[in-house]
Design a protein around this motif. Structure first.
Motif, PDB file in Angstrom:
ATOM      1  N   ALA A  70     -16.266 -33.430 -33.007  1.00 43.99           N
ATOM      2  CA  ALA A  70     -15.695 -34.253 -31.938  1.00 43.99           C
ATOM      3  C   ALA A  70     -15.190 -33.312 -30.859  1.00 43.99           C
ATOM      4  O   ALA A  70     -14.519 -32.331 -31.159  1.00 43.99           O
ATOM      5  CB  ALA A  70     -14.555 -35.117 -32.461  1.00 43.99           C
ATOM      6  N   LEU A  87     -17.819 -38.257 -30.212  1.00 45.14           N
ATOM      7  CA  LEU A  87     -17.846 -38.175 -31.672  1.00 45.14           C
ATOM      8  C   LEU A  87     -19.296 -38.001 -32.104  1.00 45.14           C
ATOM      9  O   LEU A  87     -20.121 -38.898 -31.925  1.00 45.14           O
ATOM     10  CB  LEU A  87     -17.242 -39.431 -32.281  1.00 45.14           C
ATOM     11  CG  LEU A  87     -17.101 -39.465 -33.793  1.00 45.14           C
ATOM     12  CD1 LEU A  87     -16.145 -38.377 -34.277  1.00 45.14           C
ATOM     13  CD2 LEU A  87     -16.621 -40.832 -34.256  1.00 45.14           C
ATOM     14  N   SER A 140     -19.614 -42.349 -30.242  1.00 47.57           N
ATOM     15  CA  SER A 140     -18.262 -42.612 -29.748  1.00 47.57           C
ATOM     16  C   SER A 140     -18.021 -44.086 -29.459  1.00 47.57           C
ATOM     17  O   SER A 140     -16.988 -44.647 -29.844  1.00 47.57           O
ATOM     18  CB  SER A 140     -18.007 -41.795 -28.484  1.00 47.57           C
ATOM     19  OG  SER A 140     -18.226 -40.430 -28.710  1.00 47.57           O
ATOM     20  N   VAL A 156     -13.933 -44.839 -30.326  1.00 46.76           N
ATOM     21  CA  VAL A 156     -13.131 -43.732 -29.811  1.00 46.76           C
ATOM     22  C   VAL A 156     -13.024 -43.921 -28.294  1.00 46.76           C
ATOM     23  O   VAL A 156     -13.694 -43.254 -27.515  1.00 46.76           O
ATOM     24  CB  VAL A 156     -13.758 -42.377 -30.184  1.00 46.76           C
ATOM     25  CG1 VAL A 156     -12.870 -41.225 -29.704  1.00 46.76           C
ATOM     26  CG2 VAL A 156     -13.945 -42.279 -31.693  1.00 46.76           C
ATOM     27  N   THR A 215      -7.961 -31.483 -29.643  1.00 53.92           N
ATOM     28  CA  THR A 215      -8.306 -32.530 -30.600  1.00 53.92           C
ATOM     29  C   THR A 215      -8.416 -31.940 -31.987  1.00 53.92           C
ATOM     30  O   THR A 215      -8.660 -30.742 -32.160  1.00 53.92           O
ATOM     31  CB  THR A 215      -9.619 -33.233 -30.188  1.00 53.92           C
ATOM     32  OG1 THR A 215      -9.851 -34.346 -31.049  1.00 53.92           O
ATOM     33  CG2 THR A 215     -10.804 -32.282 -30.250  1.00 53.92           C
ATOM     34  N   TYR A 264      -6.340 -41.804 -33.528  1.00 50.61           N
ATOM     35  CA  TYR A 264      -7.356 -42.745 -33.990  1.00 50.61           C
ATOM     36  C   TYR A 264      -7.364 -42.749 -35.518  1.00 50.61           C
ATOM     37  O   TYR A 264      -7.636 -41.720 -36.143  1.00 50.61           O
ATOM     38  CB  TYR A 264      -8.745 -42.355 -33.491  1.00 50.61           C
ATOM     39  CG  TYR A 264      -8.914 -42.344 -31.989  1.00 50.61           C
ATOM     40  CD1 TYR A 264      -9.123 -43.523 -31.278  1.00 50.61           C
ATOM     41  CD2 TYR A 264      -8.890 -41.151 -31.277  1.00 50.61           C
ATOM     42  CE1 TYR A 264      -9.301 -43.499 -29.905  1.00 50.61           C
ATOM     43  CE2 TYR A 264      -9.072 -41.113 -29.911  1.00 50.61           C
ATOM     44  CZ  TYR A 264      -9.275 -42.294 -29.221  1.00 50.61           C
ATOM     45  OH  TYR A 264      -9.457 -42.271 -27.865  1.00 50.61           O
ATOM     46  N   ASN A 288      -9.003 -43.518 -39.003  1.00 55.47           N
ATOM     47  CA  ASN A 288     -10.330 -43.720 -39.580  1.00 55.47           C
ATOM     48  C   ASN A 288     -10.303 -44.948 -40.490  1.00 55.47           C
ATOM     49  O   ASN A 288      -9.523 -45.009 -41.443  1.00 55.47           O
ATOM     50  CB  ASN A 288     -10.713 -42.464 -40.381  1.00 55.47           C
ATOM     51  CG  ASN A 288     -12.174 -42.428 -40.765  1.00 55.47           C
ATOM     52  OD1 ASN A 288     -12.816 -43.448 -40.947  1.00 55.47           O
ATOM     53  ND2 ASN A 288     -12.705 -41.215 -40.902  1.00 55.47           N
ATOM     54  N   PHE A 318     -13.057 -46.249 -35.833  1.00 50.37           N
ATOM     55  CA  PHE A 318     -11.673 -45.813 -35.722  1.00 50.37           C
ATOM     56  C   PHE A 318     -10.870 -46.872 -34.971  1.00 50.37           C
ATOM     57  O   PHE A 318     -11.420 -47.624 -34.153  1.00 50.37           O
ATOM     58  CB  PHE A 318     -11.577 -44.480 -34.958  1.00 50.37           C
ATOM     59  CG  PHE A 318     -12.122 -43.304 -35.710  1.00 50.37           C
ATOM     60  CD1 PHE A 318     -11.273 -42.378 -36.299  1.00 50.37           C
ATOM     61  CD2 PHE A 318     -13.502 -43.099 -35.814  1.00 50.37           C
ATOM     62  CE1 PHE A 318     -11.761 -41.278 -36.982  1.00 50.37           C
ATOM     63  CE2 PHE A 318     -14.006 -42.002 -36.496  1.00 50.37           C
ATOM     64  CZ  PHE A 318     -13.135 -41.093 -37.084  1.00 50.37           C
ATOM     65  N   SER A 336      -7.320 -47.254 -32.625  1.00 54.97           N
ATOM     66  CA  SER A 336      -6.260 -46.548 -31.919  1.00 54.97           C
ATOM     67  C   SER A 336      -4.905 -47.035 -32.412  1.00 54.97           C
ATOM     68  O   SER A 336      -4.633 -48.237 -32.458  1.00 54.97           O
ATOM     69  CB  SER A 336      -6.393 -46.788 -30.414  1.00 54.97           C
ATOM     70  OG  SER A 336      -5.331 -46.178 -29.725  1.00 54.97           O
TER      71      SER A 336
END
Length: 549
Positions: free
Chosen positions: A302, A318, A330, A335, A346, A388, A390, A396, A398
């Motif tokens: 990422a 991602l 992504s 994401v 990150t 984020y 998982n 993901f 937020s």
């Protein structure tokens, strides 16, 4: 990322509609900087004077976790930028004190950037490499009692605008080599001279010095505006490759995947595998995270990006690994963030110990607003960082953390470690031209989940930090998780080299290690919720070693 000016005096007020409304209670992290005894300021400069063009600038923070005195508690180095840097010794009670080695590590007069620890001379003590605007600095650890500047002897005082560095034994000789990522020479040089941004690969000669091995790599592909780098075995062939994240500013060559092809080629063979792996993405890349987020036993990537105001926001790319070829997922993975988000540092880490790696992203705000101090396109406005979670299904969510929304900062670098050894990953953030913020994982999320931390130590013929080793943890539900030891990854940061595995509600896993020389060791019925130190062909619990077959 085309940088023309930085707005640092305005405050952007974010409305609730500008951020994810997902809530999680209680908050998983608490900001404990002052209580922990950390007070390093960061001095940052990026200026442009109207009229005749006169400017200077260096966008970087430096955060590096490493147990320099071998007392079992991970310590912390923070670069000061234009201010003095600080080395903090971990007291083991949740607090830090400025090290008695401060005089050696303050680096007064050096405009410091990123930092990373590694035991380059295999003497059992972690050494410190600090990047700079100008000559980088290598500090050799003198048995935990002080540091000696060995930059000149080692030959690694590269003069570029250093962003990040990573250590890895690419030629498998038991000695850690070094890759230095340099950003563009802009704004000091106009026209821009790409040669002044050239990245460097240094080969460790084993006598305290390094040779410049950059000639092994295609010169033009070393001249992007690099922000992050990591040694990573992306294709699972047991040798370390190199992935470099480049900003599109001034020389948009895209990111570069250097594939390690082994001995030969006047020293060592490397191939630019960016196109065939789909990793040569042209973007405003800054930070880099490496980890197996989907638990399929290969390493995914990422990297942080930036989005224009008002456009669909994907502040991070991602990249899922499919047999050495990467796909950017992504959008479907969720994401996302509001328009005008600039992603910087990150990291992948499992903050709630549910066995799935989560993704953390530091951010600033991009705007086209102007004031009398600046030109358009300032990008160091405060903005809430993003966590984020998982979901375990390729997506993901937020996580909205109210403290981050209420008091955002212009955050650049981040580095993680379980600094209090409580089984929950903590992290620190570098805020440009402000200072550093330590975020303690409260452990209130995932309290019932088990965990296991593995810290590897190499012995000849393995590098002392065991960088490049892989650890596989298999639980009774049949799931196997994998992590690779690395030193240096994200923007200007050095995460702790210990490997932390969240286990959900599983206990007594099997641990398998593949060391860099191919040696394999397996340990069964391992006790959970503790840290194990495993030395090459030995196993240790709290430094009490027991020989193993």
């Amino acid at each position: 990322m085309s940088i023309t000016a930085i707005l640092v005096v305005a405050v952007v007020v974010l409305t609730p509609s500008a951020i994810s409304q997902n809530m999680i209670t209680p908050a998983p992290f608490a900001e404990v900087t002052q209580d922990a005894g950390i007070n390093t300021p960061h001095g940052g400069v990026w200026s442009k004077f109207l009229g005749r063009f006169i400017s200077t600038g260096y966008i970087s923070t430096g955060l590096a976790w490493g147990d320099y005195d071998n007392d079992g508690w991970v310590d912390l180095f923070l670069s000061g930028g234009t201010e003095s840097s600080s080395l903090y010794r971990n007291l083991g009670d949740g607090t830090f004190v400025v090290s008695n080695s401060l005089e050696d590590t303050a680096l007064a007069g050096v405009w410091t950037g990123g930092a990373v620890w590694a035991d380059y001379d295999n003497d059992g003590f972690k050494d410190l490499y600090v990047l700079a605007h100008g000559a980088n600095v290598l500090l050799r650890n003198e048995n935990g009692r002080g540091f000696t500047d060995t930059t000149h002897i080692a030959g690694v005082g590269d003069l570029g605008k250093g962003s990040s560095a990573a250590w890895g034994d690419y030629d498998e000789d038991g000695l850690l080599d070094l890759f230095v990522a340099n950003w563009s020479c802009y704004p000091e040089c106009l026209p821009v001279d790409n040669a002044l941004a050239r990245d460097k690969l240094y080969r460790n000669l084993g006598n305290g010095s390094f040779e410049d091995a950059s000639y092994l790599l295609e010169k033009t592909m070393l001249e992007g505006a690099a922000f992050a780098v990591s040694f990573v075995d992306f294709d699972g062939d047991s040798d370390l490759d190199i992935y470099v994240v480049n900003d599109m500013a001034h020389n948009p060559i895209g990111n570069v995947m250097w594939r390690n092809d082994g001995a030969g080629c006047e020293g060592w063979c490397w191939s630019n595998a960016s196109r065939e792996t789909n990793t040569g993405i042209v973007a405003g890349g800054m930070g880099l995270a490496v980890g197996d987020f989907d638990n399929d036993l290969d390493l995914d990537l990422a990297f942080s990006d930036m989005t224009d105001p008002g456009l669909a926001a994907l502040p991070a790319a991602l990249l899922v690994n499919d047999n050495g070829v990467f796909q950017n997922i992504s959008a479907r993975a969720g994401v996302t963030g509001p328009g005008g988000t600039v992603g910087w540092g990150t990291a992948f880490f499992d903050y709630d110990n549910d066995s799935w790696l989560d993704l953390f992203l530091t951010t600033t705000h991009l705007t086209t607003e102007q004031d009398f101090h600046s030109a358009p396109m300032g990008m160091l406005f405060p903005f809430p960082n993003i966590l984020y979670r998982n979901q375990g299904n390729g997506t993901f969510r937020s996580v909205r953390i109210s403290d981050w929304q209420d008091d955002p900062k212009p955050s650049l670098g981040t580095a993680y470690a379980d600094y209090d050894n409580d089984g929950f990953i903590d992290f620190i953030v570098g805020n440009f031209n402000i200072g550093y913020a330590l975020h303690h994982n409260t452990g209130q999320i995932g309290t019932n989940n088990n965990w296991l931390t593995i810290r590897l130590e190499g012995r000849s013929p393995i590098n002392r930090d065991a960088i490049g080793a892989r650890v596989y943890v298999t639980t009774t539900d049949g799931t196997t998780r994998m992590q690779e030891v690395k030193s240096g990854s994200s923007f200007g940061a050095g995460n702790d080299t210990a490997l932390h595995f969240g286990l959900d509600n599983n206990t007594n896993p099997t641990v398998a290690i593949i060391w860099p020389d191919g040696t394999q060791e397996t340990f069964t019925n391992i006790t959970t919720n503790r840290t194990w130190d495993i030395i090459f062909k030995h196993t240790c619990w709290l430094y009490n070693c027991i020989n193993t077959p």
